[in-house]
Write a protein that holds these residues in place. Structure first.
Motif, PDB file in Angstrom:
ATOM      1  N   GLU A   1      36.702  82.480 -69.895  1.00 17.72           N
ATOM      2  CA  GLU A   1      37.239  81.494 -70.837  1.00 17.72           C
ATOM      3  C   GLU A   1      36.916  80.084 -70.340  1.00 17.72           C
ATOM      4  O   GLU A   1      37.470  79.623 -69.354  1.00 17.72           O
ATOM      5  CB  GLU A   1      38.756  81.653 -70.998  1.00 17.72           C
ATOM      6  CG  GLU A   1      39.363  80.715 -72.028  1.00 17.72           C
ATOM      7  CD  GLU A   1      38.649  80.831 -73.374  1.00 17.72           C
ATOM      8  OE1 GLU A   1      37.796  79.975 -73.655  1.00 17.72           O
ATOM      9  OE2 GLU A   1      38.931  81.788 -74.129  1.00 17.72           O
ATOM     10  N   GLU A   2      35.997  79.415 -71.035  1.00 16.64           N
ATOM     11  CA  GLU A   2      35.551  78.084 -70.609  1.00 16.64           C
ATOM     12  C   GLU A   2      36.117  76.974 -71.488  1.00 16.64           C
ATOM     13  O   GLU A   2      35.886  75.796 -71.242  1.00 16.64           O
ATOM     14  CB  GLU A   2      34.004  78.021 -70.650  1.00 16.64           C
ATOM     15  CG  GLU A   2      33.338  79.024 -69.735  1.00 16.64           C
ATOM     16  CD  GLU A   2      31.814  78.938 -69.760  1.00 16.64           C
ATOM     17  OE1 GLU A   2      31.259  77.944 -70.276  1.00 16.64           O
ATOM     18  OE2 GLU A   2      31.178  79.887 -69.281  1.00 16.64           O
ATOM     19  N   ARG A   3      36.841  77.351 -72.550  1.00 16.34           N
ATOM     20  CA  ARG A   3      37.303  76.324 -73.496  1.00 16.34           C
ATOM     21  C   ARG A   3      38.497  75.537 -72.952  1.00 16.34           C
ATOM     22  O   ARG A   3      39.210  75.997 -72.067  1.00 16.34           O
ATOM     23  CB  ARG A   3      37.711  76.975 -74.824  1.00 16.34           C
ATOM     24  CG  ARG A   3      36.557  77.563 -75.576  1.00 16.34           C
ATOM     25  CD  ARG A   3      37.038  78.305 -76.802  1.00 16.34           C
ATOM     26  NE  ARG A   3      37.807  79.483 -76.468  1.00 16.34           N
ATOM     27  CZ  ARG A   3      38.498  80.209 -77.333  1.00 16.34           C
ATOM     28  NH1 ARG A   3      38.543  79.851 -78.599  1.00 16.34           N
ATOM     29  NH2 ARG A   3      39.157  81.289 -76.954  1.00 16.34           N
TER      30      ARG A   3
ATOM     31  N   ARG B   1      35.871  75.813 -66.447  1.00 12.40           N
ATOM     32  CA  ARG B   1      36.012  75.009 -67.667  1.00 12.40           C
ATOM     33  C   ARG B   1      34.682  74.336 -68.018  1.00 12.40           C
ATOM     34  O   ARG B   1      33.937  73.936 -67.131  1.00 12.40           O
ATOM     35  CB  ARG B   1      37.110  73.969 -67.415  1.00 12.40           C
ATOM     36  CG  ARG B   1      37.670  73.350 -68.647  1.00 12.40           C
ATOM     37  CD  ARG B   1      38.645  72.237 -68.267  1.00 12.40           C
ATOM     38  NE  ARG B   1      39.942  72.688 -67.808  1.00 12.40           N
ATOM     39  CZ  ARG B   1      40.504  72.289 -66.658  1.00 12.40           C
ATOM     40  NH1 ARG B   1      39.903  71.452 -65.848  1.00 12.40           N
ATOM     41  NH2 ARG B   1      41.698  72.748 -66.318  1.00 12.40           N
TER      42      ARG B   1
ATOM     43  N   PRO C   1      28.078  82.783 -72.785  1.00 14.69           N
ATOM     44  CA  PRO C   1      28.267  81.493 -73.456  1.00 14.69           C
ATOM     45  C   PRO C   1      26.990  80.649 -73.438  1.00 14.69           C
ATOM     46  O   PRO C   1      26.284  80.601 -72.433  1.00 14.69           O
ATOM     47  CB  PRO C   1      29.370  80.829 -72.622  1.00 14.69           C
ATOM     48  CG  PRO C   1      30.138  81.975 -72.058  1.00 14.69           C
ATOM     49  CD  PRO C   1      29.128  83.054 -71.795  1.00 14.69           C
TER      50      PRO C   1
ATOM     51  N   SER D   1      34.504  81.313 -77.679  1.00 11.85           N
ATOM     52  CA  SER D   1      34.263  81.176 -76.236  1.00 11.85           C
ATOM     53  C   SER D   1      32.769  81.177 -75.933  1.00 11.85           C
ATOM     54  O   SER D   1      32.357  80.741 -74.860  1.00 11.85           O
ATOM     55  CB  SER D   1      34.887  82.329 -75.455  1.00 11.85           C
ATOM     56  OG  SER D   1      36.207  82.490 -75.807  1.00 11.85           O
TER      57      SER D   1
ATOM     58  N   PRO E   1      31.468  77.159 -75.899  1.00  8.34           N
ATOM     59  CA  PRO E   1      32.711  76.514 -75.463  1.00  8.34           C
ATOM     60  C   PRO E   1      32.734  75.001 -75.645  1.00  8.34           C
ATOM     61  O   PRO E   1      33.798  74.436 -75.902  1.00  8.34           O
ATOM     62  CB  PRO E   1      32.795  76.876 -73.978  1.00  8.34           C
ATOM     63  CG  PRO E   1      31.413  77.272 -73.572  1.00  8.34           C
ATOM     64  CD  PRO E   1      30.751  77.813 -74.802  1.00  8.34           C
TER      65      PRO E   1
ATOM     66  N   SER F   1      35.454  73.540 -78.210  1.00 13.42           N
ATOM     67  CA  SER F   1      36.537  72.770 -77.571  1.00 13.42           C
ATOM     68  C   SER F   1      36.611  71.365 -78.157  1.00 13.42           C
ATOM     69  O   SER F   1      37.701  70.847 -78.430  1.00 13.42           O
ATOM     70  CB  SER F   1      36.294  72.647 -76.061  1.00 13.42           C
ATOM     71  OG  SER F   1      36.346  73.896 -75.442  1.00 13.42           O
TER      72      SER F   1
END
Ligand code: NAD
Length: 358
Positions: A15-17, A43, A165, A316, A319, A323
């Motif tokens: 999970e990079e968001r 992140r 991603p 995701s 991201p 985001s």
């Protein structure tokens, strides 16, 4: 009182968001909000970029010992634990529809006296969510659908390999074009085309030059299954199902269509295989970044294959853009958090009601 927001590091793998960007951090600071950001190697935005915008940087996971007045902000689930939760938390908890572990999670809030403002339940008076990832879910879902079509066309043995991603939408489009080679983009149909996900899907497909049929409520009023779907190579399902409905496609219909079927891949962005109202009742479980497709029909004898993409965290995969878009939608509401507003009161009420039902 000064609002203290605390951006925690996500603990969910991959999970990079983030719900606040460095640019957003600057706007929060300019509005007098205090922002603390936990270090994160996962992140999409660098810690240093938040620091340059006035955020205090602290260790990963330090939120548990944050001052009690801090509002803990994140995207996905908290790390598995049993400790009481004393803070106000803002994130997608996936608990209010009584998902796995909901009682235990709400029990932790009850014990600690904390409050959960679930991002999915921040809504305007008309019931629309104030911030959503849908557009990028559709965009990425359609792209993975195109990759799956290209993979089938190439006749490479085995299923489409893992997806990771992409650093930008341009790179995602390049990946689709490279996979298609000199073949045309698939003829496609998008259902739920007027919604967030549907418009994201249509935009991606348009960027690849795919011919797109766009359907929404009007076109499906008669109720499925719809043979017109089978005349497209790719079907992107992006509808928001509100209750019982006839399926858009069925296994029987697909098998009976024989060689008349052009449909090879369904990108099921709505992705609700466990719902009794699932309008794509062809598969049992969601798919993953590791294994993005599941074979729903055929692939043996003379029955052409049909693969389904059913990843339930599509944004995701892009991201940065997802985001930036989400954080921009959320920011005006974060600025109202200290004073409270109908949006925050509404979300708190959902939490209190669910707490009482526990
Ligand atoms: N897979 C993922 O990662 C992911 C991420 C975000 C959202 N989603 C899901 O995608 C779905 C759509 O979300 P959204 O934000 O785009 O919703 P939205 O409300 O913006 O759009 C939904 C659209 O579906 C249309 N619709 C509803 N019923 C229909 C029907 N029977 N026939 C044709 N059109 C119909 C609506 O008119 C609307 O235009 C939701 O189920 C959501 O949970 C999935």
């Amino acid at each position: 009182m000064t609002l203290h927001l605390w951006l925690r590091a996500e603990s969910k793998p991959g999970e990079e968001r983030a719900p606040v960007t460095p640019a957003g951090a600057k706007r929060l600071r300019d509005a007098g909000v205090r922002l603390t950001v936990e270090r994160s190697t996962g992140r999409i935005f660098a810690d240093a970029d938040y620091a340059a915008c006035g955020a205090a940087i602290v260790e990963t996971g330090a939120w548990a010992a944050a001052p009690k007045d801090a509002v803990i902000l994140g995207i996905k689930e908290l790390p598995a634990d049993t400790a009481p939760l004393v803070h106000r938390h803002v994130y997608f908890a996936h608990a209010f529809k009584e998902q796995k572990g909901w009682r235990e999670l709400l029990g932790r809030f009850a014990q600690g006296g904390g409050t959960l403002f679930d991002l999915e339940y921040l809504k305007r008076d008309d019931g629309r969510r104030v911030a959503a990832f849908g557009y990028w879910a559709g965009y990425v879902g359609a792209a993975v659908g195109v990759l799956a079509v290209a993979h089938q066309r190439a006749g490479t043995p085995g299923a489409l390999g893992a997806v990771r991603p992409w650093p930008s939408r341009e790179r995602l489009i390049e990946a689709c074009k490279a996979a298609l080679g000199d073949q045309p983009a698939p003829t496609s149909i998008v259902l739920g085309a007027k919604g967030r996900s549907g418009s994201g899907a249509a935009t991606l497909l348009g960027a690849l030059g795919a011919p797109v049929t766009s359907w929404d409520l009007e076109e499906t009023r008669a109720g499925g299954p719809f043979d017109a779907i089978l005349t497209h190579e790719l079907f992107v399902n992006a509808v928001l199902v509100m209750g019982a409905m006839k399926p858009f496609v069925t296994r029987e219909q697909i098998v009976n269509a024989g060689a008349r079927r052009r449909l090879r891949v369904i990108a099921d962005v709505s992705c609700d295989p466990h719902s009794p109202y699932n309008p794509v009742p062809l598969y049992e479980d969601t798919t993953t970044m590791e294994q993005p497709t599941v074979r729903a029909v055929g692939g043996r004898g003379d029955v052409a294959p049909l693969d389904v993409v059913a990843i339930d965290h599509l944004p995701s995969l892009l991201p940065r853009e997802s985001s930036e878009d989400f954080a921009e939608q959320l920011l005006p509401h974060l600025l109202e958090l200290a004073q409270g507003s109908a949006v925050w009161r509404g979300a708190e009420q959902v939490f209190r009601d669910k707490l009482a039902q526990r």
